[in-house]
Design an enzyme around this catalytic site. Structure first.
Site, short mmCIF file in Angstrom:
data_model
loop_
_atom_site.label_atom_id
_atom_site.label_comp_id
_atom_site.label_asym_id
_atom_site.label_seq_id
_atom_site.Cartn_x
_atom_site.Cartn_y
_atom_site.Cartn_z
N HIS A 79 57.52 59.42 59.47
CA HIS A 79 58.72 58.90 58.76
C HIS A 79 59.65 59.69 58.44
O HIS A 79 60.09 59.88 57.33
CB HIS A 79 58.13 58.12 57.54
CG HIS A 79 57.13 57.08 57.56
ND1 HIS A 79 57.44 55.67 57.39
CD2 HIS A 79 55.68 56.76 57.85
CE1 HIS A 79 56.58 55.06 57.74
NE2 HIS A 79 55.49 55.69 58.02
N ASN A 152 55.21 49.08 54.48
CA ASN A 152 55.93 48.93 55.99
C ASN A 152 56.53 47.55 56.11
O ASN A 152 56.28 46.76 55.33
CB ASN A 152 54.86 49.32 57.03
CG ASN A 152 54.63 50.61 57.44
OD1 ASN A 152 55.34 51.64 56.86
ND2 ASN A 152 53.61 50.87 58.34
N TYR A 366 48.55 61.88 51.28
CA TYR A 366 50.12 62.02 50.84
C TYR A 366 50.15 62.97 49.81
O TYR A 366 51.12 63.89 49.87
CB TYR A 366 50.38 60.53 49.99
CG TYR A 366 50.63 59.52 51.41
CD1 TYR A 366 49.62 59.01 52.03
CD2 TYR A 366 51.82 59.11 51.49
CE1 TYR A 366 49.95 58.08 53.04
CE2 TYR A 366 52.15 57.99 52.29
CZ TYR A 366 50.86 57.60 53.23
OH TYR A 366 51.30 56.61 54.11
FE1 HDE Z 1 51.88 56.75 55.94
N1 HDE Z 1 52.18 58.84 55.76
N2 HDE Z 1 49.86 57.47 56.65
N3 HDE Z 1 51.41 55.13 56.22
N4 HDE Z 1 53.49 56.48 55.35
C1 HDE Z 1 53.23 59.49 55.42
O1 HDE Z 1 53.51 61.15 53.85
C2 HDE Z 1 49.36 58.48 56.47
C3 HDE Z 1 50.15 54.35 56.72
C4 HDE Z 1 54.03 55.33 55.26
O2 HDE Z 1 59.56 57.40 52.75
C5 HDE Z 1 53.10 61.03 55.24
O3 HDE Z 1 55.16 61.86 52.58
C6 HDE Z 1 47.85 58.59 56.87
C7 HDE Z 1 50.01 52.90 56.69
C8 HDE Z 1 55.44 55.34 54.66
O4 HDE Z 1 58.47 59.20 51.99
C9 HDE Z 1 51.69 61.27 55.47
C10 HDE Z 1 47.77 57.23 57.40
C11 HDE Z 1 51.43 52.64 56.03
C12 HDE Z 1 55.64 56.52 54.48
C13 HDE Z 1 51.21 59.77 55.94
C14 HDE Z 1 48.94 56.43 57.17
C15 HDE Z 1 52.15 53.83 55.99
C16 HDE Z 1 54.38 57.28 55.10
C17 HDE Z 1 54.08 61.75 55.94
C18 HDE Z 1 46.41 56.58 57.90
C19 HDE Z 1 52.07 51.18 55.56
C20 HDE Z 1 57.06 57.40 54.12
C21 HDE Z 1 55.27 62.06 54.81
C22 HDE Z 1 45.39 56.37 57.07
C23 HDE Z 1 51.04 50.68 54.50
C24 HDE Z 1 57.14 57.52 52.75
C25 HDE Z 1 54.54 61.73 53.60
C26 HDE Z 1 58.46 58.14 52.45
C27 HDE Z 1 54.46 58.88 55.22
C28 HDE Z 1 49.93 59.65 56.03
C29 HDE Z 1 49.08 55.17 57.60
C30 HDE Z 1 53.37 54.11 55.42
C31 HDE Z 1 51.44 62.23 56.41
C32 HDE Z 1 46.86 59.42 57.10
C33 HDE Z 1 48.97 52.15 57.11
C34 HDE Z 1 56.34 54.20 54.46
O5 HDE Z 1 51.13 61.57 54.35
#
Ligand code: HDE
Length: 698
Positions: A79, A152, A366
Site C-alpha cells: 500500500h 480494502n 501494523y
Molecule cells: Fe495490510 N498491511 N496486511 N491488509 N493493509 C499494511 O501496514 C498486513 C491485509 C491494508 O493506508 C502495512 O502501515 C498483514 C488485509 C491497508 O496506510 C502492513 C496482512 C487487508 C493498508 C500490513 C495484511 C489489509 C495495509 C504496510 C496479512 C484488508 C494500508 C504499511 C495478515 C482488510 C494502510 C502499513 C494505509 C497496510 C500487513 C492483510 C489492508 C505491513 C501482515 C486482509 C488498507 O503492516
C-alpha cells in the site's frame, strides 16, 4: 471576479506562534534556518574567495543539505501508493442495543475521520490505474480513542493465515532479480504462487474483475473484510462485517482505458479525489453493518473466521448506520497522508476482534511496521495520528517525544494521590475484551472449516453479467499471456475448471492451450448450490445518475455557442462537469465571436480521462482535426471504450477518418439543437454503451 483561494494556496509559517517580527517586505516572512536565524543569502554557499573551497562553518548550507538528505522515510511495504483526505463520520441513530462504542451513541453525531486509499503492489511513484486491490483505510477519531478500520475495496482476501502474507506479497511485487514488473501481477512469480495456493481463487475472481480497475476512489465500495465483534455495555456480543457504500454508485474503467490512463494521467485517482473535494463535491459513503449471531455463524455454509469468504447481502442484509464524508484535502501530503499510521489494533470500547487468523497476524504487523516507517514509538504524537480526545498514561521518552507527561509520577501504583498520582484505570469505562472461552491443543493447523476454496469463487463469477464475466476471462488471459512458464498457465486453468468450466474453456482458448487440462483436485468437493448474489455485480447495480462524472468536449474555433451552453447547463443540472479540449490551451473563438479558454490541449486531454465525450468542432475545425492523430484517437478511443458520444454533423469527417463513422449507435447522440443536450446527459446515466462491446471486440 475575485477567485476564492483554494486549499493549499495559502502558506503557513511553522513555529511556536511567536510574532512575525521580521519580514522581507509586506507579508512575506524572512527565510530562516531551522533555528530561526535569518538568512542573508540562499543562492551562494560560503567560500574562501569566490573561486575557493567551501567553508565548513557554513551552517546554513550544512543544515539545508543535511535535512534534504533525510527527507525520505521507508515507503510502506504494501500500500505504498496512497492518497488521503479528512472528513467526518455522521451517525444516524443510537446503536446502544448492539454496541457501546461511543461514536454510535447519539443521533447525528459527527466524528472526525481521516481516510487513505491505496494500491497494494506498486511503489510510491507507481500509476493509479494498476489492476490491484485498493486499500480503504479509515481512522475515526472518537471520543474514546482512535478506531482504525483498515479495509480494502474487496470483501475477501488471497490467503487465510497471516503466515503466508510475506510470501504472497513477495510473489506479487516486482521479481527480486530484475525488479520488474512494477505494480503488476502479470508475471510468473505471482501466478506461480497463486496456482499453488487454491485458497486464493475467490480473491482471484475479484482481482480479475472490474473491481480492480475502479473509475476512482469515489466509486468504490469498502470492506472491513474480517468478522469483528460489537459489544454492548452489558457485554452482549454480535458479530459484524463492515461495509462502505459509495453514494455515487460503483463504476470501473475498461482495461484498455486503464492502460492508457496510466500514461495520460498516472495521478488520475488522486487528482479526482482532490478536485472533487476542492470543488465542494464531497465524496460520501454509507457505513453498513452486517450483523449476525453465533447461531448464524454456526449454520453458515463457511467459517466466518475465514477471510477468503464473504457473507452474501441476501443472507445477512446490510444495515446502514451512518455516513462518511470527505470534505478537506490534506495541507501537506507527507505530514498527513504519508505519516498516517493505521493499525488494526486501534479499536475502542464496544468493538472487538474475532479469531480470524489473518486479523490476529495483522494486529502484530501494523504496530511493528509503523515503528520501522516512522522511526520510533512516538509516531502516535504526530498530529494526524494523535487522538482528538484526551489521552494520558505513564509511557515516556523515546525518539521525538513531543508530549511527555508533566509531574513526578511516571509509574503506578504510586501513593502521590489525586491528580499528582496520574491517571488510573477504569473498569466501568475502559476497553474490555469479549470473554470468549478458548481451549484446544497448541497446533500448527488449518481448520477443516476453511477447506472449501472454489464454491464462493463460483458464486462470485455466477453473480456477474455476461459482459463482466467476459472481462474476468479477458483479464486472466491478459495476465497469463505475460507468464512465460506454460506449466503455470496450465495450473491456473486447472483451478478454473473447479470454478466454472466455461470460464476455464475461454481462458484456455485465449491462451492457445491445446492439451486437455485436468481439474485440480479440491480439498473438499465444491458446492454448486450457492445462489448468485446481485450485490456482487457492478453492472447489476447501476448508478442511475451521472453526478460526479466528467465530460470532455473536443472543440475548435467556430464551436456552436448555444450547443455548448446547453451542454454545460444540462451537465450542471446533473451534478457533472465539462472540460474543453482544443487545439491549444489558449482556447477557441465561439460561433458568436467570444473567446473561451480550454482546459486541455488535444493530446493532453485524451478521451480516457472523461466519462463521456462531446465532439463539437466547426466544419473548418474538423479539417484540421482529421490530420491530428490525437484527435482521431480521441474519438476512436471514446468509441472503443463504450462511452456515450455527443456530436455535431460537422464532426462526421473526423469519425470517418477514425474508422467509426459507419458504426455509430444509440450511444452516439446527434446534437442538432440545445434540447438534445439533455437527452445526451440522460443517456450518460448508463455510463457505458455496453452493447457496443460486441462490435469493438469482435
Ligand atoms: Fe495490510 N498491511 N496486511 N491488509 N493493509 C499494511 O501496514 C498486513 C491485509 C491494508 O493506508 C502495512 O502501515 C498483514 C488485509 C491497508 O496506510 C502492513 C496482512 C487487508 C493498508 C500490513 C495484511 C489489509 C495495509 C504496510 C496479512 C484488508 C494500508 C504499511 C495478515 C482488510 C494502510 C502499513 C494505509 C497496510 C500487513 C492483510 C489492508 C505491513 C501482515 C486482509 C488498507 O503492516
Amino acid at each position: 471576479m475575485k477567485q476564492k483561494k483554494r486549499q493549499g494556496e495559502e502558506r503557513q509559517v511553522i513555529g511556536n506562534g511567536g510574532e512575525l517580527h521580521q519580514t522581507a517586505g509586506g507579508d512575506v516572512p524572512i527565510l530562516t534556518t531551522q533555528q530561526g536565524a535569518p538568512v542573508s543569502d540562499d543562492q551562494n554557499s560560503l567560500k574562501i574567495g569566490a573561486r575557493g573551497p567551501t567553508a565548513l562553518e557554513d551552517f546554513h548550507l550544512r543544515e539545508k543539505i543535511f535535512h534534504f538528505d533525510h527527507e525520505r522515510i521507508p515507503e510502506r511495504v504494501v500500500h505504498a501508493r496512497g492518497y488521503g483526505a479528512h472528513g467526518y463520520f455522521e451517525n444516524y441513530q443510537p446503536l446502544s442495543d448492539i454496541t457501546s462504542a461511543d461514536l454510535f451513541q447519539r443521533t447525528d453525531e459527527k466524528t472526525p475521520a481521516f481516510v487513505r486509499f491505496s494500491t497494494v503492489a506498486g511503489n510510491k511513484g507507481s500509476a493509479d490505474l494498476a489492476r490491484d486491490v485498493r486499500g480503504f483505510a479509515v481512522k475515526l477519531y472518537t471520543k474514546q480513542g482512535n478506531w482504525d478500520i483498515v479495509g480494502n475495496n474487496m470483501p475477501v482476501f488471497f490467503i487465510q493465515d497471516a503466515i503466508k502474507f510475506p510470501d504472497l506479497i513477495h510473489a506479487a511485487k516486482a521479481e527480486p532479480n530484475s525488479d520488474f514488473p512494477q505494480a503488476q501481477t502479470a508475471h510468473d512469480n505471482f501466478w506461480d504462487f497463486i496456482s499453488l495456493t487454491p485458497e486464493s481463487m475467490h480473491m482471484i475472481m475479484w482481482i480479475m474483475s472490474d473491481r480492480a480497475i475502479p473509475r476512482s476512489f469515489r466509486f468504490m465500495e469498502g470492506f472491513g473484510v474480517h468478522t469483528f465483534r460489537l459489544l454492548t455495555a452489558e457485554g452482549k456480543s454480535t458479530f459484524v462485517k463492515f461495509h462502505w457504500k459509495p453514494k455515487l454508485g460503483m463504476q470501473s474503467v475498461v482495461w484498455n482505458e486503464a492502460v492508457k490512463i496510466n500514461g495520460a494521467d498516472p495521478d488520475f485517482h488522486r487528482r479526482d479525489l482532490w478536485n472533487a473535494i476542492q470543488s465542494g463535491n464531497f465524496p460520501e459513503w454509507e457505513l453498513g453493518l452486517q450483523l449476525f449471531d453465533e447461531a448464524f455463524a454456526d449454520s453458515f455454509e463457511f467459517d466466518v473466521l475465514d477471510a477468503t469468504k464473504l457473507i452474501p447481502e441476501e443472507q445477512v442484509p446490510i444495515r446502514r448506520v451512518g455516513r462518511l464524508v470527505l470534505d478537506r484535502c490534506v495541507d501537506n501530503f507527507f505530514a498527513e497522508t504519508e505519516q498516517v499510521a493505521f493499525c488494526t489494533n486501534n479499536i475502542v470500547p464496544g468493538v472487538d476482534f474475532s479469531n480470524d487468523p489473518l486479523l490476529q497476524g495483522r494486529n502484530f504487523s501494523y504496530l511493528d511496521t509503523q515503528v520501522k516507517r516512522l522511526g520510533g514509538p512516538n509516531f502516535t504524537h504526530i498530529p494526524v495520528n494523535a487522538p482528538k480526545c484526551p489521552f494520558q498514561n505513564f509511557q515516556q521518552d523515546g525518539h521525538m517525544a513531543m508530549v511527555n507527561p508533566k509531574g513526578r509520577a511516571n509509574y503506578e501504583p504510586n501513593s502521590w494521590g489525586g491528580v499528582a498520582g496520574g491517571p488510573r484505570e477504569s473498569h466501568e469505562i475502559g476497553f474490555k475484551s469479549f470473554p470468549g472461552e478458548e481451549k484446544g491443543r497448541k497446533v500448527r493447523e488449518r481448520s477443516e472449516t476453511f477447506a472449501d476454496h472454489y464454491s464462493q469463487a463460483r458464486m462470485f463469477y455466477a453473480s456477474q453479467t455476461k459482459v463482466e464475466q467476459g472481462h474476468i476471462a479477458a483479464a486472466i488471459v491478459f495476465e497469463l499471456s505475460k507468464v512465460q512458464s506454460a506449466a503455470i498457465r496450465v495450473r491456473v486453468v486447472s483451478h478454473l475448471l473447479d470454478i466454472d468450466t466455461k470460464l476455464a474453456d475461454s481462458v484456455a482458448t485465449g491462451l492457445g492451450i491445446r492439451e486437455t487440462v485436468k481439474a485440480a483436485t479440491p480439498a473438499i468437493e465444491p458446492r454448486k448450490d450457492l445462489k448468485p448474489s446481485k450485490a456482487l455485480s457492478i453492472m447489476r447495480n447501476p448508478p442511475q445518475t451521472f453526478a460526479g462524472r466528467k465530460v470532455g468536449a473536443l472543440v475548435t474555433d467556430g464551436v456552436d455557442r448555444s450547443l455548448l451552453d446547453a451542454l454545460k447547463k444540462a451537465l450542471q443540472g446533473e451534478g457533472a462537469t465539462l472540460e474543453l479540449i482544443a487545439p491549444t490551451v489558449g482556447g477557441v473563438e465561439l460561433s458568436d465571436g467570444t473567446r473561451i479558454e480550454a482546459d486541455q490541449k488535444i493530446g493532453g486531454g485524451p478521451s480516457v480521462l472523461y466519462d463521456a465525450v462531446a465532439v463539437l468542432p466547426s466544419e473548418e475545425g474538423t479539417k484540421l482535426l482529421i490530420k491530428n492523430a490525437a484527435a482521431r484517437d480521441f474519438v476512436s478511443d471514446a468509441f472503443a471504450h463504450l462511452k456515450f458520444i455527443a456530436y455535431v454533423s460537422a464532426a462526421m469527417p473526423l469519425f470517418a477518418k477514425a474508422g467509426i463513422a459507419g458504426d455509430l449507435d444509440n450511444g452516439c447522440i446527434h446534437l442538432t439543437q440545445a434540447k438534445d443536450a439533455a437527452a445526451f446527459v440522460a443517456a450518460c446515466r448508463n455510463v457505458r454503451q455496453w452493447e457496443r462491446e460486441k462490435v469493438v471486440t469482435s
